[in-house]
Design a protein around this motif. Sequence first.
Motif, PDB file in Angstrom:
ATOM      1  N   TRP A   1       0.861  -1.188   0.000  1.00 24.58           N
ATOM      2  CA  TRP A   1       0.000   0.000   0.000  1.00 24.58           C
ATOM      3  C   TRP A   1       0.893   1.233   0.000  1.00 24.58           C
ATOM      4  CZ3 TRP A   1      -1.767   2.222   5.234  1.00 24.58           C
ATOM      5  CH2 TRP A   1      -2.558   3.369   5.048  1.00 24.58           C
ATOM      6  N   LEU A   2       0.594   2.185  -0.866  1.00 26.64           N
ATOM      7  CA  LEU A   2       1.268   3.478  -0.820  1.00 26.64           C
ATOM      8  C   LEU A   2       0.550   4.296   0.243  1.00 26.64           C
ATOM      9  CD1 LEU A   2       1.797   4.279  -4.610  1.00 26.64           C
ATOM     10  CD2 LEU A   2       3.106   2.804  -3.098  1.00 26.64           C
ATOM     11  N   GLY A   3       0.961   4.109   1.483  1.00 26.68           N
ATOM     12  CA  GLY A   3       0.196   4.654   2.591  1.00 26.68           C
ATOM     13  C   GLY A   3       1.032   5.347   3.635  1.00 26.68           C
ATOM     14  N   VAL A   4       0.647   5.160   4.891  1.00 26.07           N
ATOM     15  CA  VAL A   4       1.300   5.842   6.000  1.00 26.07           C
ATOM     16  C   VAL A   4       1.901   4.827   6.962  1.00 26.07           C
ATOM     17  CG1 VAL A   4      -0.128   7.906   5.867  1.00 26.07           C
ATOM     18  CG2 VAL A   4      -0.883   5.990   7.263  1.00 26.07           C
ATOM     19  N   ALA A   5       2.928   5.262   7.667  1.00 22.63           N
ATOM     20  CA  ALA A   5       3.623   4.393   8.611  1.00 22.63           C
ATOM     21  C   ALA A   5       2.855   4.293   9.928  1.00 22.63           C
ATOM     22  CB  ALA A   5       5.027   4.938   8.873  1.00 22.63           C
ATOM     23  N   ASP A   6       3.133   3.221  10.642  1.00 24.28           N
ATOM     24  CA  ASP A   6       2.673   3.052  12.028  1.00 24.28           C
ATOM     25  C   ASP A   6       1.154   3.054  12.163  1.00 24.28           C
ATOM     26  OD1 ASP A   6       5.411   3.141  12.794  1.00 24.28           O
ATOM     27  OD2 ASP A   6       5.339   5.324  12.806  1.00 24.28           O
ATOM     28  N   THR A   7       0.467   2.409  11.229  1.00 22.79           N
ATOM     29  CA  THR A   7      -0.984   2.262  11.351  1.00 22.79           C
ATOM     30  C   THR A   7      -1.275   1.140  12.341  1.00 22.79           C
ATOM     31  OG1 THR A   7      -1.322   3.002   9.071  1.00 22.79           O
ATOM     32  CG2 THR A   7      -3.118   1.759  10.102  1.00 22.79           C
ATOM     33  N   PRO A   8      -1.908   1.437  13.474  1.00 24.42           N
ATOM     34  CA  PRO A   8      -2.071   0.431  14.531  1.00 24.42           C
ATOM     35  C   PRO A   8      -2.699  -0.875  14.062  1.00 24.42           C
ATOM     36  CG  PRO A   8      -2.682   2.596  15.346  1.00 24.42           C
ATOM     37  CD  PRO A   8      -2.448   2.752  13.872  1.00 24.42           C
ATOM     38  N   ALA A   9      -3.705  -0.807  13.218  1.00 28.05           N
ATOM     39  CA  ALA A   9      -4.416  -2.017  12.790  1.00 28.05           C
ATOM     40  C   ALA A   9      -3.571  -2.920  11.904  1.00 28.05           C
ATOM     41  CB  ALA A   9      -5.695  -1.626  12.051  1.00 28.05           C
ATOM     42  N   LEU A  10      -2.434  -2.409  11.412  1.00 29.39           N
ATOM     43  CA  LEU A  10      -1.630  -3.175  10.459  1.00 29.39           C
ATOM     44  C   LEU A  10      -0.291  -3.654  11.006  1.00 29.39           C
ATOM     45  CD1 LEU A  10      -2.120  -1.030   7.206  1.00 29.39           C
ATOM     46  CD2 LEU A  10      -3.240  -3.191   7.783  1.00 29.39           C
ATOM     47  N   GLN A  11       0.114  -3.171  12.152  1.00 31.33           N
ATOM     48  CA  GLN A  11       1.492  -3.375  12.595  1.00 31.33           C
ATOM     49  C   GLN A  11       1.925  -4.834  12.670  1.00 31.33           C
ATOM     50  OE1 GLN A  11       3.989  -0.764  13.066  1.00 31.33           O
ATOM     51  NE2 GLN A  11       2.330  -0.208  11.691  1.00 31.33           N
ATOM     52  N   ALA A  12       1.026  -5.735  13.009  1.00 29.98           N
ATOM     53  CA  ALA A  12       1.392  -7.150  13.114  1.00 29.98           C
ATOM     54  C   ALA A  12       1.435  -7.840  11.755  1.00 29.98           C
ATOM     55  CB  ALA A  12       0.398  -7.877  14.021  1.00 29.98           C
ATOM     56  N   HIS A  13       1.008  -7.147  10.712  1.00 31.97           N
ATOM     57  CA  HIS A  13       0.815  -7.797   9.421  1.00 31.97           C
ATOM     58  C   HIS A  13       1.692  -7.249   8.302  1.00 31.97           C
ATOM     59  CE1 HIS A  13      -2.811  -9.461  11.289  1.00 31.97           C
ATOM     60  NE2 HIS A  13      -3.078  -8.229  11.699  1.00 31.97           N
ATOM     61  N   VAL A  14       2.480  -6.221   8.573  1.00 28.26           N
ATOM     62  CA  VAL A  14       3.226  -5.553   7.508  1.00 28.26           C
ATOM     63  C   VAL A  14       4.657  -5.240   7.928  1.00 28.26           C
ATOM     64  CG1 VAL A  14       1.117  -4.489   6.587  1.00 28.26           C
ATOM     65  CG2 VAL A  14       2.518  -3.226   8.239  1.00 28.26           C
ATOM     66  N   VAL A  15       5.479  -4.964   6.919  1.00 28.82           N
ATOM     67  CA  VAL A  15       6.780  -4.327   7.128  1.00 28.82           C
ATOM     68  C   VAL A  15       6.765  -3.055   6.293  1.00 28.82           C
ATOM     69  CG1 VAL A  15       8.100  -6.379   7.702  1.00 28.82           C
ATOM     70  CG2 VAL A  15       7.773  -5.780   5.300  1.00 28.82           C
ATOM     71  N   GLU A  16       7.537  -2.057   6.701  1.00 29.33           N
ATOM     72  CA  GLU A  16       7.413  -0.740   6.088  1.00 29.33           C
ATOM     73  C   GLU A  16       8.746  -0.200   5.591  1.00 29.33           C
ATOM     74  OE1 GLU A  16       3.670   0.714   8.917  1.00 29.33           O
ATOM     75  OE2 GLU A  16       5.683   1.530   9.249  1.00 29.33           O
ATOM     76  N   VAL A  17       8.668   0.532   4.495  1.00 31.33           N
ATOM     77  CA  VAL A  17       9.802   1.303   3.988  1.00 31.33           C
ATOM     78  C   VAL A  17       9.447   2.777   4.172  1.00 31.33           C
ATOM     79  CG1 VAL A  17      11.232   1.880   1.996  1.00 31.33           C
ATOM     80  CG2 VAL A  17      10.357  -0.462   2.272  1.00 31.33           C
ATOM     81  N   PRO A  18       9.999   3.456   5.186  1.00 31.79           N
ATOM     82  CA  PRO A  18       9.678   4.875   5.391  1.00 31.79           C
ATOM     83  C   PRO A  18      10.077   5.704   4.176  1.00 31.79           C
ATOM     84  CG  PRO A  18      10.807   3.961   7.298  1.00 31.79           C
ATOM     85  CD  PRO A  18      10.922   2.945   6.206  1.00 31.79           C
ATOM     86  N   VAL A  19       9.195   6.614   3.787  1.00 31.93           N
ATOM     87  CA  VAL A  19       9.445   7.464   2.621  1.00 31.93           C
ATOM     88  C   VAL A  19       9.675   8.887   3.128  1.00 31.93           C
ATOM     89  CG1 VAL A  19       8.582   8.182   0.359  1.00 31.93           C
ATOM     90  CG2 VAL A  19       7.963   5.944   1.261  1.00 31.93           C
ATOM     91  N   ASP A  20      10.826   9.102   3.741  1.00 31.77           N
ATOM     92  CA  ASP A  20      11.167  10.417   4.278  1.00 31.77           C
ATOM     93  C   ASP A  20      11.622  11.337   3.145  1.00 31.77           C
ATOM     94  OD1 ASP A  20      10.664   9.579   6.901  1.00 31.77           O
ATOM     95  OD2 ASP A  20      12.663   8.702   7.059  1.00 31.77           O
TER      96      ASP A  20
END
Length: 264
Positions: free
Chosen positions: A97-116
Amino acid sequence: MPHLLILFILFVNSHAGYASEESSQLISGDSSSRRLLRAAYTEFPPYTYTDSAGKPAGIYIDLFLKTVENAGYHGEFFSAPNARIYFMLKAGEIDLWLGVADTPALQAHVVEVPVDPFSITLKLWYMNGTKPANSLLDVGNKKLVVINGFTYSNIVDQANSDLSESGESLSVLKSSGHASALKILASGRADYMLNYEEPVKEMLKINPVPDLNGSLIRKRRLAFVISKYREGSAQIHKDLSQSFEAIKDIYWPAKREAAMEFSQ
């Protein structure tokens, strides 16, 4: 002699066939070697949106395409409400998902690439003459318009839970999109609007709304949010992380500055 001629023709034709087949395999092999990443986005101009031709567009879309191309992938997009995207990430039906980091409902299900340094700004909007509000708890029993399909990290539900202790409750109206939410607020059918600053600014370019005010609620960092349940998710995370770091200052200084202007 005729026999030799026939043999020569058969030899040439057979090798021409091999050459043609090899070229075809090389072309298809080159295409298939770039793994397809199925990516979801929501309607969030100017970062991600569907343009008048029905194609995905926006700063974030461009950045993602450049990142995956540099990493040896290619992307396929579709637009959906956030709630639907969350479900698909948890079910492993999409890569990211082209979305936002640290979404509580997703934390156990995803890994993230921060787009700073890309970030988005959530604000509580109201018109002149309405009591200023710095949090949802200040809204009380007033009418609040939100965007249908946006979860806002469940802060609306949390505010309602907190308000219920004092006998108050938010009256929540759901709009079909950013433009309609702004129209509802400006017409007086709602007292407050919960929405992100970036799409609101885009709407105001088309239809200015005088006397509009906004209070900062929170800022959120953008990220490529990758489902853990897709094959090769760890490698995708590694590849996109390295690719983004490699290209962000080469290809996107102007885009980054534009994004930072929206976040100020």
